[in-house]
Design an enzyme around this catalytic site. Structure first.
Site, PDB file in Angstrom:
ATOM      1  N   LYS A 132       0.856  -1.186   0.000  1.00  0.00           N
ATOM      2  CA  LYS A 132       0.000   0.000   0.000  1.00  0.00           C
ATOM      3  C   LYS A 132       0.895   1.239   0.000  1.00  0.00           C
ATOM      4  O   LYS A 132       1.989   1.220   0.592  1.00  0.00           O
ATOM      5  CB  LYS A 132      -0.848  -0.034   1.277  1.00  0.00           C
ATOM      6  CG  LYS A 132      -1.951   0.998   1.385  1.00  0.00           C
ATOM      7  CD  LYS A 132      -2.708   0.801   2.714  1.00  0.00           C
ATOM      8  CE  LYS A 132      -3.929   1.699   2.808  1.00  0.00           C
ATOM      9  NZ  LYS A 132      -4.681   1.460   4.068  1.00  0.00           N
ATOM     10  N   SER A 160      -9.645   0.910   3.070  1.00  0.00           N
ATOM     11  CA  SER A 160      -8.825   1.752   2.234  1.00  0.00           C
ATOM     12  C   SER A 160      -7.723   1.005   1.477  1.00  0.00           C
ATOM     13  O   SER A 160      -7.242   1.489   0.451  1.00  0.00           O
ATOM     14  CB  SER A 160      -8.170   2.845   3.094  1.00  0.00           C
ATOM     15  OG  SER A 160      -7.292   2.286   4.036  1.00  0.00           O
ATOM     16  N   SER A 183      -9.603  -1.600   7.223  1.00  0.00           N
ATOM     17  CA  SER A 183      -9.016  -1.316   5.913  1.00  0.00           C
ATOM     18  C   SER A 183      -8.224  -2.453   5.292  1.00  0.00           C
ATOM     19  O   SER A 183      -7.848  -2.376   4.120  1.00  0.00           O
ATOM     20  CB  SER A 183      -8.123  -0.073   5.995  1.00  0.00           C
ATOM     21  OG  SER A 183      -8.912   1.091   5.988  1.00  0.00           O
TER      22      SER A 183
END
Lengths: 486, 474
Positions: free
Chosen positions: B74, B149, B173
């Site tokens: 990420k 996310s 997330s």
């Protein structure tokens, strides 16, 4: 006018003498560093960085807590104080809000011949901000983050002081405690200690509206600012005005305080617990590390002794404020004994201070210079000199001459006497010969003496001293002249 | 291909690290125009590392536990010399000057970072629709969100880009996108994995965790990344989480999570519970009455911490900044107004409000008290049960734009995941078959530092359920 009573409370920011910064491993000493060279991703608040609490700073806070006769919390935590400013890289300062490491202590100050207690509400750990400069005529400002993250202990007093002088005594006393314990380097010129002064005046026991005098960095200016501000507040009230609660600065050159920020403009700091640092538990082992302070004579203990000795406040101050002088006095006292104590004090507050002034010409009058100066003679050397004086073997002018030489050369008094040819002539035979000659050459003075003019004796003594280049023992000379002329 | 399978093939010499890496990079060329998972490709860096890895293997040198395995991260993870954006225009030009501890540990074991992947801006969101670089798509249905996310991580893995990914989980997330994309996602115990070098969202809830195809792979990755770090004061001492996984004995089914499910979704979970029971698990319903407060509590605490954590983005020392716009305040407003996206601004405003004088007691303080109640619920439940199970999300992955009219609707997607963050406990999401061709997630929660029980249960559940998801067609 004089029926107004001022009330003063003080916040002191003490820069801790740690090796590294409060939350990163950057060097805590940036005095000689070029701007923005003593920085790292942590104190620059880069993304992904986290604060690493400095264990040494926590220890020093505990140590100063002892010096302030305060309670050390078992569990203490950090909080965030949020505000935007270019000297504040994270956008928040890490400080302690509701669980400060040090709580409820006191400092004793000596005012008007008595000891008074100023209560300390709390002392908490926090980090300093960077430094902004505003180049003249430019449309930008510059920020130097070398100082960002420097560990500070903020000491908050209760409003227990009622004169500018008492406030100054409190500041100096805290300074002496902090430097004696080695908690701070005490370098006033580089802002190692700064104060915010809260002051109000009132005619009765209620408290008036206070103003806060921000960011003072010398004891003298703190006192001057308070004197001015108290007079200003009284004048406003006497003219039917009201005091605005506000933050004020102090203009050193003009000797005046000036408005900086009103209460309405005050920030909402949105304090909340710092989630990146778990609460700190103060363990028994951490307390034990500071056990040695029980054997360190604190300034207040020294002052009690000096008061007992009958020294004036000025004399006490010299012996207390200068850490080196204070330690020197304690050691030398043992060597000179009770008889020499007075002379020892005289040397240290007289000639020695004059010597320090020479060495540090130009420094701020109230900075504590001697913390950085090594005493140029040993307690034993000064004790030897005092012994010579007490024995009557040297005159006071010879003693001063020897003292100056000790400061310059660090030789022993005996060596210096030998080198300079200083030796008292106490041999009655040799002196009688000289006196014989002088009496013969001055019949008028002999007549004056016999007519009862006492000052004629002084004339003869002076002549003998001149003849012997000051080496004659004055007591012996006196005796011989009186014998000769009787 | 799982990590364990790939390691075996490398070991047998059937494939090289360079080939594995080339395959992963080729897969980006092949599918990423549809999935849009990747933000920054690191081809040169990855291929150099792969070549070095093959060399090590050839020379018989000591090999890492992830030797030659390609992965994605990420864009919250800083990697020295690599652009790290957190999917925000604020960090559009930001090159990281150091590497996150978690990435360092993975690379030290021989893993090969091939790309950084998409997410919601600063991890604020549950769909990647708030990425400043556009949304990623769910590889199982590109009309649907991959979740968020950490949506880019889940989408990349499900699409075959790399063999695992790492993300961050503040309120779900990792688990929610894992459930939406049909992969395994782990939120470890708070403090188990260092946050150093990871862009912060809400510090008291943020954790780092892996995405993988199996619980076994995920356990290995968690084990490698775990450990106390002097750069993160909130990290905890940890035991090995892989070597001694244990089978659960007492299993609680969280009533508050299953009773709100739509009937068709509920059927899927009831089938799973029946299979587990048949295999010998003793399931019992348990109530955690304060879970209803978890979401509102979360949406006070996280914006509060966010409002503070994002103050450093002022355009002065790094990142994007506007030309001088007048005085200092104008400069702050112009920079932060221009480079922060709408959801980031919404959370900063909410958090600033919640922490303000006069509102602190009503919001932040109250939320902290509720957090304590939620923690106490879990403590009570874990005094009776080894693990708790339930759904990861109330629904399958939603369609693009479905929740964009009302941001609070999107917040509801977190309703079953936020409690684990508030309590700091570990939780894993395993894929199960959903109502349509889309997957759902089975969430398994364990007490703090209870990773061994969590991974043990996850391994057993995988064996029992033998889930076969529809093939990803891109």
């Amino acid at each position: 006018m004089s029926d107004y009573k001022p009330t003063i409370g003080i916040e002191i920011h003490v820069q801790l003498a740690t090796k590294s910064k409060m939350f990163c491993t950057c060097d805590n000493d940036s005095v000689t560093a070029a701007p923005n060279t003593n920085i790292c991703p942590i104190c620059l608040a880069y993304p992904g960085t986290l604060p690493l609490p400095n264990a040494q700073a926590v220890q020093l806070a505990i140590r100063l807590g002892y010096g302030l006769n305060a309670r050390i919390r078992e569990t203490t935590k950090f909080d965030r104080k949020n505000y935007f400013y270019p000297d504040n890289p994270k956008g928040y300062q890490i400080t302690q809000f509701d669980q400060p490491i040090v709580e409820e202590g006191y400092v004793e100050i000596f005012v008007d011949g008595e000891f008074h207690r100023v209560r300390v509400e709390r002392a908490h750990l926090e980090e300093d901000a960077g430094k902004l400069t505003h180049p003249a005529g430019k449309d930008y400002s510059l920020v130097d983050l070398n100082r960002a993250g420097t560990p500070l202990l903020e000491i908050v007093s209760y409003p227990d002081m009622h004169s500018p002088y008492a406030a100054r005594r409190y500041l100096e006393e805290v300074y002496a405690i902090a430097t004696t314990l080695g908690v701070t380097h005490g370098d006033m010129q580089h802002g190692n200690m700064k104060f915010d002064l809260n002051v109000s005046v009132s005619k009765d026991d209620s408290l008036g509206t206070r103003t806060e005098l921000k960011n003072l960095n010398s004891f003298r200016n703190a006192e001057r600012a308070l004197v001015y501000e108290i007079a200003r507040q009284i004048e406003v009230l006497e003219n039917g005005g009201v005091i605005e609660q506000e933050t004020r600065g102090f203009d050193d050159a003009k000797g005046k305080t000036f408005s900086q920020r009103s209460k309405e403009e005050a920030h909402d700091y949105r304090y909340f617990p710092e989630p990146d640092i778990p609460p700190i538990v103060v363990t028994e082992a951490m307390h034990e590390k500071e056990a040695d302070i029980k054997s360190i004579p604190l300034p207040i203990a020294i002052r009690r002794e000096l008061v007992e000795l009958g020294l004036s406040v000025d004399e006490q101050d010299v012996l207390i404020k200068q850490k080196n002088t204070s330690q020197f006095f304690a050691e030398a006292r043992k060597l000179v004994g009770e008889k020499g104590e007075r002379k020892l004090v005289n040397w240290l507050v007289g000639e020695y201070q004059a010597w320090i002034k020479q060495q540090t010409a130009g420094d701020d009058a109230d900075s504590f210079v001697a913390t950085s100066i090594t005493t140029p003679f040993t307690p034993q050397q000064l004790a030897d000199l005092i012994a010579l004086e007490l024995s009557g073997d040297i005159s006071s002018s010879q003693a001063k001459q020897i003292f100056a030489e000790i400061c310059a050369s660090s030789n022993s008094p005996a060596e210096i006497m030998q080198r300079l040819g200083i030796e008292q002539i106490s041999d009655e035979g040799a002196l009688a010969e000289i006196i014989e000659k002088i009496v013969a050459a001055n019949p008028q003075a002999v007549a004056d003496y016999k007519a009862g003019q006492a000052k004629a004796l002084g004339f003869f003594v002076g002549q003998v001293m001149k003849e012997t280049k000051g080496q004659a023992n004055p007591q012996v000379v006196n005796k011989l002249i009186q014998e000769k002329l009787s | 291909m799982t990590i364990v399978e790939a390691l075996a093939r490398l070991e047998r010499g059937e494939i090289t690290a360079v080939e594995l890496t080339q395959q992963a990079l080729a897969r980006i060329d092949e599918v990423d125009d549809k999935v849009a998972a990747v933000l920054t490709r690191l081809d040169d860096r990855a291929l150099a590392a792969a070549a070095a890895s093959d060399e090590k293997r050839k020379n018989g040198e000591a090999l890492g536990r992830l030797e030659g395995i390609p992965f994605t991260a990420k864009d919250m993870f800083l990697v020295d010399g690599v652009r790290t954006t957190a999917a925000s225009k604020m960090l559009d030009n930001f090159i990281a000057p150091f590497t996150a501890t978690a990435i360092k540990k993975l690379e030290a074991e021989g893993a090969i970072l091939i790309a950084t992947v998409n997410q919601d801006e600063y991890a604020h969101g549950g769909s990647t629709e708030y990425s400043a670089y556009g949304p990623s798509k769910n590889p199982r249905d590109i009309g649907r969100v991959p979740g968020g996310s950490s949506g880019g991580s889940a989408a990349a893995l499900a699409a075959g880009i790399g063999l695992f990914s790492v993300g961050t989980d503040t309120g779900g997330s990792i688990r929610q996108p894992a459930a939406y994309c049909g992969v395994v996602g782990v939120k470890p115990t708070y403090g188990l994995i260092s946050r150093f070098g990871v862009v912060a969202m809400a510090s008291s809830l943020d954790v780092i965790g892996p995405f993988a195809h199996t619980a076994e792979d995920a356990a290995l990755l968690t084990d490698i990344m775990a450990g106390q770090d002097e750069m993160d004061a909130t990290t905890i001492k940890s035991e090995k989480v892989v070597s001694d996984v244990v089978s659960p004995k007492r299993v609680g089914v969280v009533r508050e999570y299953i009773q709100t499910l739509d009937a068709d979704v509920r059927v899927r979970y009831d089938e799973v519970f029946a299979q587990l029971t048949k295999a010998g698990w003793e399931l019992e319903e348990v109530s955690l009455p304060n879970l209803e407060f978890a979401l509102p509590c979360y949406y006070v605490l996280t914006p509060s911490e966010i409002s503070s954590n994002l103050e450093r983005y002022d355009g002065i020392r790094y990142g994007s900044s506007t030309e001088s716009a007048g005085d200092l305040e104008a400069m702050y407003s112009a920079t932060r107004g221009k480079f922060f996206g709408p959801e980031v601004k919404r959370r900063i405003l909410t958090g600033t409000y919640a922490l303000s004088a006069g509102y602190y007691d009503a919001y932040y303080k109250k939320a902290m008290q509720l957090r304590t109640l939620v923690c106490q619920d879990f403590e009570r439940a874990f005094s009776e049960f080894d693990i708790l199970i339930g759904p990861t999300t109330p629904t399958e992955a939603f369609k693009f734009g479905e929740h964009s009219a009302d941001p609070t609707e999107m917040y509801l997607a977190d309703i079953m995941t936020v409690a684990a963050n508030l309590a700091g406990i570990p939780a894993i999401s395993l894929p199960i078959v959903g109502v349509s061709d889309m997957p759902l997630g089975l969430q398994i929660m364990a007490p703090q530092k209870g990773e061994a029980a969590m991974f043990g249960a996850a391994r057993d559940a995988e064996n029992i359920l033998q889930v076969q998801l529809a093939e990803v067609k891109l």
